[in-house]
Structure formats: C-alpha cells, structure tokens
Design an enzyme around this catalytic site. Sequence first.
Site, PDB file in Angstrom:
ATOM      1  N   ASP A  55      42.455  50.004  35.225  1.00  0.00           N
ATOM      2  CA  ASP A  55      42.739  50.882  34.080  1.00  0.00           C
ATOM      3  C   ASP A  55      41.430  51.354  33.424  1.00  0.00           C
ATOM      4  O   ASP A  55      41.421  52.358  32.715  1.00  0.00           O
ATOM      5  CB  ASP A  55      43.537  50.140  32.983  1.00  0.00           C
ATOM      6  N   THR A 104      52.280  54.626  34.210  1.00  0.00           N
ATOM      7  CA  THR A 104      53.520  54.689  35.005  1.00  0.00           C
ATOM      8  C   THR A 104      54.739  54.882  34.107  1.00  0.00           C
ATOM      9  O   THR A 104      55.651  55.647  34.445  1.00  0.00           O
ATOM     10  CB  THR A 104      53.657  53.417  35.867  1.00  0.00           C
ATOM     11  N   ILE A 142      48.501  55.596  39.559  1.00  0.00           N
ATOM     12  CA  ILE A 142      49.141  56.258  38.408  1.00  0.00           C
ATOM     13  C   ILE A 142      48.875  55.380  37.196  1.00  0.00           C
ATOM     14  O   ILE A 142      49.477  54.310  37.045  1.00  0.00           O
ATOM     15  CB  ILE A 142      50.673  56.431  38.579  1.00  0.00           C
ATOM     16  N   ASP A 143      47.962  55.793  36.356  1.00  0.00           N
ATOM     17  CA  ASP A 143      47.747  55.050  35.114  1.00  0.00           C
ATOM     18  C   ASP A 143      48.611  55.729  34.056  1.00  0.00           C
ATOM     19  O   ASP A 143      48.400  56.898  33.716  1.00  0.00           O
ATOM     20  CB  ASP A 143      46.280  55.054  34.704  1.00  0.00           C
ATOM     21  N   ASP A 183      43.471  53.042  40.216  1.00  0.00           N
ATOM     22  CA  ASP A 183      44.808  53.027  39.633  1.00  0.00           C
ATOM     23  C   ASP A 183      45.469  54.340  40.047  1.00  0.00           C
ATOM     24  O   ASP A 183      45.103  55.412  39.567  1.00  0.00           O
ATOM     25  CB  ASP A 183      44.744  52.918  38.103  1.00  0.00           C
ATOM     26  N   GLU A 238      45.537  48.785  42.145  1.00  0.00           N
ATOM     27  CA  GLU A 238      46.589  48.136  41.365  1.00  0.00           C
ATOM     28  C   GLU A 238      47.760  47.685  42.245  1.00  0.00           C
ATOM     29  O   GLU A 238      48.196  46.538  42.155  1.00  0.00           O
ATOM     30  CB  GLU A 238      47.115  49.077  40.265  1.00  0.00           C
TER      31      GLU A 238
HETATM   32  C1  IPD Z   1      49.153  50.821  31.925  1.00  0.00           C
HETATM   33  C2  IPD Z   1      48.594  51.854  30.979  1.00  0.00           C
HETATM   34  C3  IPD Z   1      48.993  51.557  29.549  1.00  0.00           C
HETATM   35  C4  IPD Z   1      48.655  50.140  29.149  1.00  0.00           C
HETATM   36  C5  IPD Z   1      49.176  49.127  30.135  1.00  0.00           C
HETATM   37  C6  IPD Z   1      48.680  49.464  31.545  1.00  0.00           C
HETATM   38  P1  IPD Z   1      49.747  51.349  34.479  1.00  0.00           P
HETATM   39  O1  IPD Z   1      48.710  51.080  33.245  1.00  0.00           O
HETATM   40  O2  IPD Z   1      47.206  51.954  31.078  1.00  0.00           O
HETATM   41  O3  IPD Z   1      48.312  52.394  28.672  1.00  0.00           O
HETATM   42  O4  IPD Z   1      49.235  49.881  27.908  1.00  0.00           O
HETATM   43  O5  IPD Z   1      48.670  47.853  29.758  1.00  0.00           O
HETATM   44  O6  IPD Z   1      49.209  48.519  32.434  1.00  0.00           O
HETATM   45  O7  IPD Z   1      50.477  50.065  34.688  1.00  0.00           O
HETATM   46  O8  IPD Z   1      50.634  52.449  34.072  1.00  0.00           O
HETATM   47  O9  IPD Z   1      48.828  51.671  35.609  1.00  0.00           O
END
Ligand code: IPD
Length: 277
Positions: free
Chosen positions: A220, A95, A92-93, A90, A70
């Site tokens: 993700d 964030t 930190i999924d 990813d 990412e």
């Molecule tokens: C996010 C998370 C979140 C989703 C966002 C993603 P990130 O990933 O998965 O649940 O709603 O669309 O971008 O940006 O925290 O790696």
Amino acid sequence: MMDPWQECMDHCLGVTEEAGKMIRDALQKDISVMQKSSPVDLVTDTDQKVEELIISSIKKKYPSHSFIGEESVAAGASSILTDNPTWIIDPIDGTTNFVHRFPFVSVSIGFTVNKQIEFGIVYSCIEDKMYTARKGKGAFCNGAPIKVSMQQDITKSLVLTEMSFKKDPEHFRILMANMERILSIPVHGIRTPGSAAVNLCLVACGAADAYYHMGIHCWDMAGGAAILTEAGGVIMDVTGGPFDLMSRRLIVASSKNIAEGIAKKIQLLPCGRDDVS
Ligand code: IPD
C-alpha cells in the site's frame, strides 16, 4: 552515466497502464466479491488477474528480480524484503472502493534495490491520473511536476487517514480516539478516501497536508512513498522515528512540523510487521 533502473521504470509504466485499463473494463461488468481475513477484507478476481498480468510481464523481462505482491502474499508467498531488486505490487489499492465503484482505485508499484525505493508509480485509474517518481528526479502527475502544499501550520491542515475495522474493540477505540485527538487540535478536517496509495499522492500534489495510518502493508505504501518524498513531503514512523517500509505504519505530511504534530497526538496501535509471519 546510464540510470540502471530507468528501463525498469519505463517497463513498469507500460504494464501499469495495461493494468488500469483492465480495472476500468472490469468496472463495466459484474464484480464477484470474495472475503479474505474478514467480512470487510475484500478481494475480487480482478485483483488476482491484474497481479498476474503485472508479475508475468515483469518476470519475463527481469527473471532474476523478486516480487512482493498483495495477492501472492495472501496465497502464501513470502513478504521478506531482501537486497535483490524487488517489485512491491498492489494490483488494486482500494478494493472496497472498486467493489462499490467509488472512484479512488489505484494500481501501486514500488521498486526497491538494497531495500531502498528507487521509483514508484501509482495509477489512479478511474481518475486517469498517473503519478510517477524516480529517486532524485522529482514527482509527476500525468507528466506535470507536483509538489506538496508546504503548509507548516497543523491548525490549517487537511488530514487523511483510513478506518480499517478490526473485531478487537480496543483497536476500534484507539482508532476513533486518534481521530478525535487530531480533530480537536483543531485541523480543518479529516478525510478517508479509501486507497492508501492515492492518499500519499493527494499529499504529494498538495490536495491534502498529511496522512497517517497504522495497519497497512508495504504494497500500500511503496509506490506512493517514492512519489511523496520526491514531491518534497516528509515521511516518518508514527513514533516520530525514521520510516520503515515493512513496519505497516506511517505519517506523511507537507512539513516536518505537521508530521511531528500528528506523531505527538496519536496513540500507537499494535499492527505487526510485513517481514515477520
Ligand atoms: C486497502 C486500502 C485502504 C486501507 C486498507 C488497505 P487494498 O488496500 O489502502 O485505504 O484502509 O487498510 O488494505 O486492500 O484495497 O489493497
């Protein structure tokens, strides 16, 4: 016969544990938050450090492999998926959850060969839940086998989704209208935990019955998709067609019935592809 990718998975497990510890340690300190594409698209230096840790460790051991991470993609790297062994990361999924110390924060890693997912690891590191799945060998949480709920009846289902805010009012209207359509089926409820990878694992272990989302990315989905499938879940495109990892959208469920029920109800949101810049 020796499983050629098991050693990669073992290495992945070690580095994911290290990454999770780095995230937990960072939660004890001040978190400095930066914006990416919008005021609600956040990144922290921990996202970047964790991705560096993961990629450098794997690169040292497997220099010929490819990476889609990412934060590397945000910095301009390619997100084209090839047949080469590829780590989709990813760091930190969730964030936004991390920034707020809301406890669904995960490290998500999927590994593909010939564009097929071979294994996935999702570490929900505040809960200390390590979800793992190797193709054909089942799904596990902290070593114990997990399975989807097997719920067939959509009116008895708990559904997950996410509410990613976009400036475009039409996008927002469709997002809200879709939630209204699902709620009025009716279902038991909708939840938005804030980490796509954790959402996939919640369906995989039967804590929820379905999850749909348009506008996420391959990093993700890749780790959690392996876990969901190996736990007996159904994964499909939001049109009801086959799932495509680079399509930025998915429906997963405990049964085909529920997945198709959601596909019939929701209106499509244009969300582009990860492999088209
Ligand atoms: C996010 C998370 C979140 C989703 C966002 C993603 P990130 O990933 O998965 O649940 O709603 O669309 O971008 O940006 O925290 O790696």
